[in-house]
Structure formats: C-alpha cells, structure tokens
Scaffold this active site. Structure first.
Site, PDB file in Angstrom:
ATOM      1  CG  ASP A 158      -2.407   1.799   7.288  1.00  0.00           C
ATOM      2  OD1 ASP A 158      -3.358   2.565   7.127  1.00  0.00           O
ATOM      3  OD2 ASP A 158      -2.967   0.881   7.986  1.00  0.00           O
ATOM      4  CG  HIS A 181      -3.804   2.525   2.760  1.00  0.00           C
ATOM      5  ND1 HIS A 181      -4.334   1.785   4.068  1.00  0.00           N
ATOM      6  CD2 HIS A 181      -3.127   1.640   2.169  1.00  0.00           C
ATOM      7  CE1 HIS A 181      -4.013   0.660   3.758  1.00  0.00           C
ATOM      8  NE2 HIS A 181      -3.280   0.551   2.643  1.00  0.00           N
TER       9      HIS A 181
END
Length: 316
Positions: A158, A181
């Site tokens: 993430d 991300h």
C-alpha cells in the site's frame, strides 16, 4: 532472541527508553486475537519522550500471512473475512517520541501508525511487506504535528507513507519507496467533515516500482491546503464537489512514468484547485522507450516555470 506477544500495551508515563536487540514476532494465527481488539498488537500511549531504538539489528515481525489470506479486500466472498487486522506498532498521544534503527516486516495491516502525537522523529527504518499484501501502509500519520520522517526504506502493498486528517508541519525526506502506492495524503473529508492538512514537505524521494509518486485524495465537501515537493508522478484527485485544494508546489521531478499521463491534476468541477499551483523543473518520460507522456488537468489553475516536461496544462 525471539519473543512472541499477542498484545503488548504500554500506558502513559515519562521518559521511556526501549532498546530492541532481537526479534519480536506476532502469533501466526488470527484466532489468537479472539475476544480482543483485533486492531492492536504493539501499542504505546501517552508517553513523553518515548525512545525506541533497534540499533540496526532489532526486528518486529507481524507474520501477517494468516490475516492477508482472510482479507475482505482480496477475498470478499470468504465467510468470516476480516477488514480489521493488527497494526504492528501504534504510537498514540505521545509527546516527543523517537523511533529509529528498526526493521518492520510483514505486518497484518499498517506497519507503523502515529496518532495524536507532536514533535516526532522517525528515522533509519526498513519497512517491508509483499507487494500484494492488503492495506499494508508503511507509515500512517493521523492528527499529528511537527513530524520528521527521514532516511528510511519502505516497500509494501500500500502507501509507503500515508497522511490522514488534521496533520500539519511534516517533513518527509530521503526515502526509498517501492514497491507500493507512493506517498499519499488522504483520503480526506470522508463523510463530509471539514479537515485541514497543511505544511507538508516531501523531498529527496526515490520511487521505484510504485503505482504513484505523490498524490492527494479527497472526498466531497472537504477543504484542504497542501504544499509538497516530490518526485516522479504527481496526482491531485478529488471526488465530485465541495473540495478545495490550494497552494501546491511541485518542483525538481526527474524520472520515468508507467502511466501515459505522468502529471494528473484532476480537480473538482465545482471548486477549482487554486492558490497558485506551481510546476517547476520537471522532466518525466515514459518507462517505455519511444513512448510519450502527457499532462492531464481538470479545473487546475497555476503557473509553470523553467523546463516542464510533459507540457503543462494549467489554466492561468
């Protein structure tokens, strides 16, 4: 030495110094959390001048595989799937905490969470989880002020660093980020509440294999002030109406983009991005040889100075 704890909670106090010279491991099975708060593993709350140092050899292993295998995000049809899982370390309502020289691996969800803290320094960490592990933010900051994060390597499934509501005066620098991300502010304003995030500086970041570089994500009916210095690929993303994003500086970006749109300024059609969005000294190209990249703008106002590639699309 390897120590396993189900939950370890340190209540309020002063001047706590913890030296971690071995490995702390979580239980392997989510069933061990039956009847307890499933969001907690290691938690420290209300401590002044907290110091946690791993001396470069300390490790915290969340052993998150069992949680990932029953994650509702990845297994929505699984009976009994879970959307909440333990954070490896929570630091809550602490003044002047310092976290350094530790290796965090394989947390069930976020690896480090900072909430309600002031004057915090996080440095010299290595934070890793598999690229496809769900919701494994490297460091998540919420409602905290005067934060320094530096000299840290993060690769997860993430955000490398995520910044939540009511956070200000934060400096993130000299970070290696990827996979993951990228570095994100938001999502902010969920449920229509007013939030303010300001004075965020992101500099000297090396992104490799990330889905984004730096981005801002907001929901409708919120207001936001944000300034940042970042690298590789920048997003402003807002949903529907009521969002105000202002005072964003994007400087000194060099690198490659996997997306055809390397700079995407996607603002609310009801409330434009204003307050002088600044683009300066940007040179981005496609990761694919011979392919061009572009900029995308929706209701984004500002100025470009010097060399900016791809060609900017800001409205003056």
């Amino acid at each position: 030495m390897i120590k396993s704890f189900l939950e370890y909670y340190v209540p309020s106090g002063r001047c706590k110094l913890s030296q971690i010279n071995g490995v702390i491991v979580a239980p392997t099975s989510p069933k061990e959390w039956a009847g307890t708060d499933k969001s907690l593993w290691l938690a420290l709350e209300g401590i002044s001048r907290l110091r946690i140092n791993g001396s470069g050899i300390g490790k915290i292993d969340g052993r998150g595989t069992g949680w990932w295998n029953q994650s509702c995000r990845d297994h929505p049809n699984l009976e009994g799937c879970t959307s909440i899982a333990p954070t490896a370390m929570k630091i809550i309502s602490c003044n002047d905490p310092n976290l350094s020289n530790l290796h965090f691996i394989n947390s069930s969800q976020a690896l480090v969470l900072l909430m309600g803290c002031i004057r915090t320094e996080i440095k010299n960490l290595v934070i890793t989880a598999p690229e496809r592990s769900p919701n494994t933010d490297g460091i998540h900051i919420h409602s905290s002020h005067n934060i320094i994060i530096r000299n840290t390597t993060i690769g997860t499934g993430d955000d490398c660093v995520s910044i939540g509501d009511y956070t200000s005066r934060m400096n993130i620098s000299h970070i290696k980020c990827g996979p993951g991300h990228g570095i994100s502010i938001g999502s902010l304003g969920r449920g229509g509440n007013f939030v303010q995030v300001e004075d965020i500086s992101v500099s000297n970041i090396y992104f490799k294999g990330t889905t984004n570089g730096a981005r801002i994500k907001t929901w409708q009916f919120s207001a936001l002030n944000y300034s940042a210095y970042s690298a590789q690929k920048f997003f402003i993303f807002s949903k529907q109406s009521g969002v105000h994003i202002a005072n964003v500086s994007i400087k000194n970006l060099f690198g490659t983009s996997m997306s055809n749109v390397a700079i995407n300024l996607n603002c609310s059609r009801s409330v434009a991005c204003t307050g002088s969005i600044l683009l300066k000294s940007i040179q981005l190209q496609s990761v694919n040889s011979g392919q061009k990249v572009t900029s995308g703008c929706i209701i984004a106002h500002g100025f470009a100075f010097g060399v900016v590639q791809p060609k900017p699309c800001l409205q003056i």
